[in-house]
Write a protein that holds these residues in place. Structure first.
Motif, PDB file in Angstrom:
ATOM      1  N   ALA A  55      37.591  40.869  43.722  1.00 37.26           N
ATOM      2  CA  ALA A  55      36.671  41.558  44.623  1.00 37.26           C
ATOM      3  C   ALA A  55      35.279  41.745  44.034  1.00 37.26           C
ATOM      4  O   ALA A  55      34.304  41.908  44.772  1.00 37.26           O
ATOM      5  CB  ALA A  55      37.241  42.932  45.005  1.00 37.26           C
ATOM      6  N   ASN A  56      35.170  41.701  42.706  1.00 35.36           N
ATOM      7  CA  ASN A  56      33.884  41.987  42.059  1.00 35.36           C
ATOM      8  C   ASN A  56      33.786  41.141  40.795  1.00 35.36           C
ATOM      9  O   ASN A  56      34.723  41.119  39.992  1.00 35.36           O
ATOM     10  CB  ASN A  56      33.809  43.485  41.712  1.00 35.36           C
ATOM     11  CG  ASN A  56      32.443  43.898  41.193  1.00 35.36           C
ATOM     12  OD1 ASN A  56      31.785  43.162  40.474  1.00 35.36           O
ATOM     13  ND2 ASN A  56      32.021  45.096  41.554  1.00 35.36           N
ATOM     14  N   PRO A  57      32.664  40.444  40.573  1.00 35.96           N
ATOM     15  CA  PRO A  57      32.532  39.624  39.348  1.00 35.96           C
ATOM     16  C   PRO A  57      32.647  40.436  38.066  1.00 35.96           C
ATOM     17  O   PRO A  57      32.941  39.860  37.008  1.00 35.96           O
ATOM     18  CB  PRO A  57      31.129  39.018  39.491  1.00 35.96           C
ATOM     19  CG  PRO A  57      30.809  39.096  40.943  1.00 35.96           C
ATOM     20  CD  PRO A  57      31.496  40.313  41.461  1.00 35.96           C
ATOM     21  N   ALA A  58      32.417  41.749  38.121  1.00 40.56           N
ATOM     22  CA  ALA A  58      32.496  42.574  36.918  1.00 40.56           C
ATOM     23  C   ALA A  58      33.935  42.905  36.526  1.00 40.56           C
ATOM     24  O   ALA A  58      34.189  43.339  35.396  1.00 40.56           O
ATOM     25  CB  ALA A  58      31.723  43.881  37.122  1.00 40.56           C
ATOM     26  N   HIS A  59      34.897  42.689  37.436  1.00 37.31           N
ATOM     27  CA  HIS A  59      36.265  43.108  37.155  1.00 37.31           C
ATOM     28  C   HIS A  59      36.939  42.243  36.096  1.00 37.31           C
ATOM     29  O   HIS A  59      37.678  42.761  35.248  1.00 37.31           O
ATOM     30  CB  HIS A  59      37.084  43.097  38.443  1.00 37.31           C
ATOM     31  CG  HIS A  59      36.692  44.183  39.392  1.00 37.31           C
ATOM     32  ND1 HIS A  59      37.171  44.254  40.689  1.00 37.31           N
ATOM     33  CD2 HIS A  59      35.855  45.249  39.255  1.00 37.31           C
ATOM     34  CE1 HIS A  59      36.650  45.313  41.296  1.00 37.31           C
ATOM     35  NE2 HIS A  59      35.848  45.928  40.443  1.00 37.31           N
ATOM     36  N   ALA A  60      36.733  40.930  36.132  1.00 36.64           N
ATOM     37  CA  ALA A  60      37.398  40.048  35.161  1.00 36.64           C
ATOM     38  C   ALA A  60      36.956  40.336  33.728  1.00 36.64           C
ATOM     39  O   ALA A  60      37.802  40.503  32.846  1.00 36.64           O
ATOM     40  CB  ALA A  60      37.159  38.581  35.522  1.00 36.64           C
ATOM     41  N   PRO A  61      35.638  40.395  33.423  1.00 40.85           N
ATOM     42  CA  PRO A  61      35.267  40.717  32.041  1.00 40.85           C
ATOM     43  C   PRO A  61      35.702  42.108  31.604  1.00 40.85           C
ATOM     44  O   PRO A  61      36.014  42.321  30.429  1.00 40.85           O
ATOM     45  CB  PRO A  61      33.735  40.570  32.023  1.00 40.85           C
ATOM     46  CG  PRO A  61      33.312  40.553  33.436  1.00 40.85           C
ATOM     47  CD  PRO A  61      34.450  40.013  34.225  1.00 40.85           C
ATOM     48  N   ALA A  62      35.742  43.074  32.541  1.00 37.92           N
ATOM     49  CA  ALA A  62      36.222  44.412  32.185  1.00 37.92           C
ATOM     50  C   ALA A  62      37.699  44.362  31.799  1.00 37.92           C
ATOM     51  O   ALA A  62      38.128  44.955  30.803  1.00 37.92           O
ATOM     52  CB  ALA A  62      36.009  45.371  33.348  1.00 37.92           C
ATOM     53  N   MET A  63      38.498  43.648  32.588  1.00 37.88           N
ATOM     54  CA  MET A  63      39.912  43.531  32.267  1.00 37.88           C
ATOM     55  C   MET A  63      40.121  42.748  30.975  1.00 37.88           C
ATOM     56  O   MET A  63      41.052  43.014  30.208  1.00 37.88           O
ATOM     57  CB  MET A  63      40.663  42.861  33.428  1.00 37.88           C
ATOM     58  CG  MET A  63      42.168  42.756  33.205  1.00 37.88           C
ATOM     59  SD  MET A  63      42.979  44.354  32.847  1.00 37.88           S
ATOM     60  CE  MET A  63      42.877  45.135  34.459  1.00 37.88           C
ATOM     61  N   GLU A  64      39.235  41.789  30.688  1.00 37.91           N
ATOM     62  CA  GLU A  64      39.329  41.029  29.436  1.00 37.91           C
ATOM     63  C   GLU A  64      39.202  41.952  28.232  1.00 37.91           C
ATOM     64  O   GLU A  64      39.893  41.777  27.232  1.00 37.91           O
ATOM     65  CB  GLU A  64      38.235  39.959  29.402  1.00 37.91           C
ATOM     66  CG  GLU A  64      38.064  39.227  28.073  1.00 37.91           C
ATOM     67  CD  GLU A  64      39.220  38.318  27.718  1.00 37.91           C
ATOM     68  OE1 GLU A  64      39.143  37.660  26.677  1.00 37.91           O
ATOM     69  OE2 GLU A  64      40.212  38.272  28.465  1.00 37.91           O
ATOM     70  N   GLN A  65      38.347  42.957  28.328  1.00 38.43           N
ATOM     71  CA  GLN A  65      38.212  43.909  27.230  1.00 38.43           C
ATOM     72  C   GLN A  65      39.444  44.801  27.123  1.00 38.43           C
ATOM     73  O   GLN A  65      39.992  45.007  26.043  1.00 38.43           O
ATOM     74  CB  GLN A  65      36.968  44.785  27.449  1.00 38.43           C
ATOM     75  CG  GLN A  65      35.660  44.022  27.341  1.00 38.43           C
ATOM     76  CD  GLN A  65      34.473  44.960  27.488  1.00 38.43           C
ATOM     77  OE1 GLN A  65      34.324  45.915  26.738  1.00 38.43           O
ATOM     78  NE2 GLN A  65      33.629  44.708  28.467  1.00 38.43           N
ATOM     79  N   VAL A  66      39.880  45.327  28.260  1.00 36.43           N
ATOM     80  CA  VAL A  66      40.963  46.304  28.237  1.00 36.43           C
ATOM     81  C   VAL A  66      42.278  45.667  27.832  1.00 36.43           C
ATOM     82  O   VAL A  66      43.066  46.253  27.085  1.00 36.43           O
ATOM     83  CB  VAL A  66      41.081  46.987  29.616  1.00 36.43           C
ATOM     84  CG1 VAL A  66      42.324  47.854  29.684  1.00 36.43           C
ATOM     85  CG2 VAL A  66      39.847  47.833  29.876  1.00 36.43           C
ATOM     86  N   ARG A  67      42.557  44.474  28.290  1.00 32.75           N
ATOM     87  CA  ARG A  67      43.856  43.866  27.998  1.00 32.75           C
ATOM     88  C   ARG A  67      44.018  43.569  26.513  1.00 32.75           C
ATOM     89  O   ARG A  67      45.131  43.459  26.013  1.00 32.75           O
ATOM     90  CB  ARG A  67      44.049  42.593  28.806  1.00 32.75           C
ATOM     91  CG  ARG A  67      43.249  41.386  28.295  1.00 32.75           C
ATOM     92  CD  ARG A  67      43.750  40.108  28.955  1.00 32.75           C
ATOM     93  NE  ARG A  67      43.068  38.942  28.432  1.00 32.75           N
ATOM     94  CZ  ARG A  67      43.637  37.765  28.297  1.00 32.75           C
ATOM     95  NH1 ARG A  67      44.893  37.597  28.636  1.00 32.75           N
ATOM     96  NH2 ARG A  67      42.962  36.732  27.832  1.00 32.75           N
ATOM     97  N   ALA A  68      42.918  43.429  25.769  1.00 31.16           N
ATOM     98  CA  ALA A  68      43.003  43.178  24.331  1.00 31.16           C
ATOM     99  C   ALA A  68      43.384  44.419  23.543  1.00 31.16           C
ATOM    100  O   ALA A  68      43.674  44.327  22.361  1.00 31.16           O
ATOM    101  CB  ALA A  68      41.670  42.636  23.828  1.00 31.16           C
ATOM    102  N   THR A  69      43.393  45.590  24.181  1.00 31.74           N
ATOM    103  CA  THR A  69      43.743  46.816  23.475  1.00 31.74           C
ATOM    104  C   THR A  69      45.218  47.152  23.593  1.00 31.74           C
ATOM    105  O   THR A  69      45.742  47.903  22.783  1.00 31.74           O
ATOM    106  CB  THR A  69      42.925  48.011  24.014  1.00 31.74           C
ATOM    107  OG1 THR A  69      43.368  48.326  25.336  1.00 31.74           O
ATOM    108  CG2 THR A  69      41.446  47.694  24.023  1.00 31.74           C
TER     109      THR A  69
END
Length: 323
Positions: free
Chosen positions: A41-55
């Motif tokens: 839904a938003n181009p910002a969602h994929a890079p945000a999830m990329e950061q969070v999933r690495a934690t």
């Protein structure tokens, strides 16, 4: 309010990504469909999830992200994850605590996972106890695996990414960025644009193996350009270049060696036991050893080593003595 709260409040996409990771309940088909819809839904969602999933590691979430990439829902990068506690065991954790703990050790990533210019330099320090390997995502997105009883320090940011092996062994899968990754141990320095290598410090020697890509190593004023499948063995200022006979496999719990010095083999096994392992006679140190030994069963591996080379093995109050 600390600086992590300020950073998180400035980026609502990170909070939403954390909500998906920490959400209550099962990954039902309905929840999976809603997640994929949110992701696209938003181009910002994929890079945000990329950061969070690495934690934090959530196997179902990882599968959904692969599905999204395969179906071209989002151009999501695929990258190995640090081994960590599953998300369904952290119900009730405050998402700001999760992001503060995880993102403090990560780079601020842009779309495509590029290390941003001007990121403030951060010191980095990671160690592992005897008998336990550690797997981590570095601030620039590179993946580090530490052997047992190992330690690294480094600095990341301001166009710098540097890692020094203080003791033990590390395997590093380098994420491509504008500047090469610099690493080293003892007097050995190396630079790698992208690829993967292992660096082992044992019995006063260094063992550098390139598994993918290429790197440049420097020792005592000499430069060595190494490519995948090559290794560099050093002792002091001397270096011997050769080919890999077996891919480094400590990440899978195995020590695979071909005509490796006995003192180096013993030093690697010693990382997996709190009791001492030593040679009875110094002249045995250079004895060449070949074989495949289980790192997680060091005592059994040492007994096998003793039988293969017809060496006596004694158990003493301060450990095991070979030879």
């Amino acid at each position: 309010m600390n600086r992590f709260d300020l950073e998180i409040d400035a980026d609502p996409a990170l909070e939403e990504a954390a909500d998906w990771l920490l959400g209550e309940g099962e990954w039902t088909p309905e929840r999976q469909a809603r997640f994929l819809a949110w992701l696209s839904a938003n181009p910002a969602h994929a890079p945000a999830m990329e950061q969070v999933r690495a934690t934090w590691h959530d196997p179902v979430l990882e599968q959904l992200l692969r599905q999204a990439a395969a179906e071209r829902v989002v151009p999501f990068p695929s990258r190995p994850l640090a081994k960590a506690q599953p998300a369904n065991n952290i119900t009730g954790l405050d998402r700001r605590r999760l992001l503060a703990a995880g993102l403090a050790g990560l780079a601020v990533m842009g779309a495509g996972g590029l290390w941003l210019r001007g990121t403030p330099a951060q010191a980095y320090d990671l160690s592992s106890p005897h008998g336990q390997r550690r797997d981590a995502i570095l601030p620039d997105g590179s993946r580090l695996v530490l052997d047992a009883a190992s330690r690294v320090t480094g600095r990341f940011g301001n166009r710098q990414r540097l890692l020094t092996l203080l003791e033990g062994q590390m395997a590093l899968a380098v994420t491509a960025a504008e500047q090469p990754f610099r690493a080293g141990a003892g007097g050995l320095e190396l630079e790698m644009p992208d690829g993967a290598f292992t660096l082992d410090q044992a019995a006063g020697r260094l063992d550098l193996s390139v598994t993918t890509g290429r790197l440049q190593a420097r020792l005592a004023g000499r430069t060595y350009d190494l490519t995948a499948g090559e290794r560099l063995l050093t002792a002091g200022d001397r270096a011997e270049r050769g080919r890999l006979t077996d891919a480094p496999s400590f990440q899978q719990g195995w020590l695979v060696v071909h005509e490796q010095r006995l003192d180096m083999v013993l030093a690697r096994l010693a990382r997996y036991t709190p009791t001492g392992l030593r040679l009875a006679r110094a002249e045995l140190a250079a004895l060449p050893v070949s074989g495949r030994f289980a790192l997680d069963r060091p005592a059994d591996s040492l007994r096998l080593l003793a039988r293969l080379h017809k060496l006596p093995l004694a158990e003493t109050a301060d450990g095991m003595v070979l030879g």
